[in-house]
Design a protein around this motif. Structure first.
Motif, short mmCIF file in Angstrom:
data_model
loop_
_atom_site.label_atom_id
_atom_site.label_comp_id
_atom_site.label_asym_id
_atom_site.label_seq_id
_atom_site.Cartn_x
_atom_site.Cartn_y
_atom_site.Cartn_z
N ALA A 145 0.83 -1.24 -0.09
CA ALA A 145 0.04 -0.09 -0.20
C ALA A 145 0.93 1.19 0.14
O ALA A 145 0.58 2.22 -0.68
CB ALA A 145 -0.78 -0.15 1.17
N GLU A 146 1.99 1.25 0.70
CA GLU A 146 2.67 2.48 0.88
C GLU A 146 4.11 2.51 0.20
O GLU A 146 4.85 3.41 0.47
CB GLU A 146 2.98 2.90 2.41
N LEU A 147 3.99 1.49 -0.77
CA LEU A 147 5.49 1.67 -1.68
C LEU A 147 5.48 2.51 -2.60
O LEU A 147 4.70 2.98 -3.30
CB LEU A 147 5.51 0.18 -2.31
N PRO A 148 6.74 3.31 -2.69
CA PRO A 148 6.61 4.28 -3.81
C PRO A 148 6.34 3.67 -5.09
O PRO A 148 6.06 4.44 -6.21
CB PRO A 148 8.16 4.63 -3.66
N ASP A 149 6.73 2.51 -5.34
CA ASP A 149 6.38 1.70 -6.65
C ASP A 149 6.08 0.45 -6.24
O ASP A 149 6.72 -0.62 -6.16
CB ASP A 149 7.93 1.76 -7.59
N PRO A 150 4.81 0.19 -6.43
CA PRO A 150 4.35 -1.15 -5.79
C PRO A 150 4.20 -2.01 -6.96
O PRO A 150 3.89 -3.20 -6.78
CB PRO A 150 2.67 -0.69 -5.43
N LEU A 151 4.46 -1.67 -8.23
CA LEU A 151 4.08 -2.62 -9.58
C LEU A 151 4.85 -3.91 -9.13
O LEU A 151 4.19 -5.10 -9.49
CB LEU A 151 4.67 -1.95 -10.69
N PRO A 152 6.23 -4.05 -8.99
CA PRO A 152 6.86 -5.11 -8.93
C PRO A 152 6.22 -6.15 -7.88
O PRO A 152 5.98 -7.52 -8.23
CB PRO A 152 8.34 -4.93 -8.35
N LYS A 153 5.72 -5.61 -6.66
CA LYS A 153 5.01 -6.62 -5.60
C LYS A 153 3.71 -6.87 -6.40
O LYS A 153 3.22 -8.07 -6.30
CB LYS A 153 4.70 -5.74 -4.34
#
Length: 249
Positions: free
Chosen positions: A159-167
């Motif tokens: 939720a709070e990742l700067p770039d969540p796309l890989p996750k």
């Protein structure tokens, strides 16, 4: 003449009477506690019902929009339709998800309820739009609900990742989604429009918070305990299943 000695008092009787008295007091006290507990329980139940009633509105859902911008699960002819407007990054939506999972098992899987999910990403959640698109892209490969569930299960991780796309891509792969096709779907914005249309539909209905949901035509906002949701479903089922006046029984 010496006065005969008086018989010694029977102390065992005193202890018997004292024991009986203590038992009576204990029973009476237990009764008082039980009455108070029942009164508190009734008050708590009344408070919950009042809170639910206070958050209830009548919503004119447009059934055609269920297929156009919503994602449905369950029998098309189910007598009760539960609709949810939610944001994948919303903590309250995540907290409500176990209740909806139980509802899906108890009512959707048994044919009594059709569940329709609508995207309503909030501006305050920077990763909500991407998550909604990823779920829709996974849906284009037949894995929407697996992705939906994984997004909520792992909400705190992405939720709070700067770039969540890989996750999000890793979750999609876990759900059985082709990663290359998913990435292409996201980059071309294939599902962006339908997410926006879903959000616009929510706006038109007066939705302004998540989770918001409806049980047939009755709308609610906020997290609701499972028992209260179950009662609403059962009430709606009883209403729609009631024979028409003058009809055959």
């Amino acid at each position: 003449m010496q006065k005969p000695a008086e018989p010694a008092p029977d102390r065992s009787r005193y202890w018997l009477y004292a024991g009986i008295a203590l038992l009576v007091i204990a029973v009476a006290y237990s009764g008082i506690l039980l009455v108070r507990a029942r009164a508190r329980s009734a008050a708590d139940s009344a408070a919950v019902e009042a809170a639910v009633a206070a958050n209830t509105t009548q919503v004119k859902f447009v059934p055609e929009e269920d297929a156009a911008v919503g994602v449905s699960l369950g029998a098309a002819d189910a007598p009760v339709v539960v609709r949810e407007f939610a944001d994948f990054q919303c903590p309250a939506c995540g907290a409500f998800e176990p209740t909806l999972e139980k509802m899906r098992k108890d009512y959707v899987d048994t044919g009594m309820v059709r569940f329709v999910f609508f995207d309503y990403p909030l501006d305050i959640h920077k990763n909500a739009m991407l998550a909604a698109q990823v779920a829709r892209c996974a849906g284009s490969q037949g894995h929407y609900w697996s992705m939906h569930d994984l997004l909520y299960t792992h909400q705190q991780d992405w939720a709070e990742l700067p770039d969540p796309l890989p996750k999000l891509q890793s979750y999609a792969q876990e759900a059985g989604v082709d990663p290359g096709a998913l990435l292409l779907c996201i980059r071309t914005g294939t599902t962006h429009d339908v997410v926006m249309r879903s959000q616009g539909y929510g706006d038109a209905l007066g939705i302004n918070s998540t989770p918001s949901y409806g049980v047939n035509g009755a709308g609610y906002a906020g997290v609701m305990p499972y028992e209260d949701l179950r009662k609403l479903i059962e009430q709606q089922y009883a209403l729609v299943s009631k024979p028409a006046a003058g009809g055959k029984h």
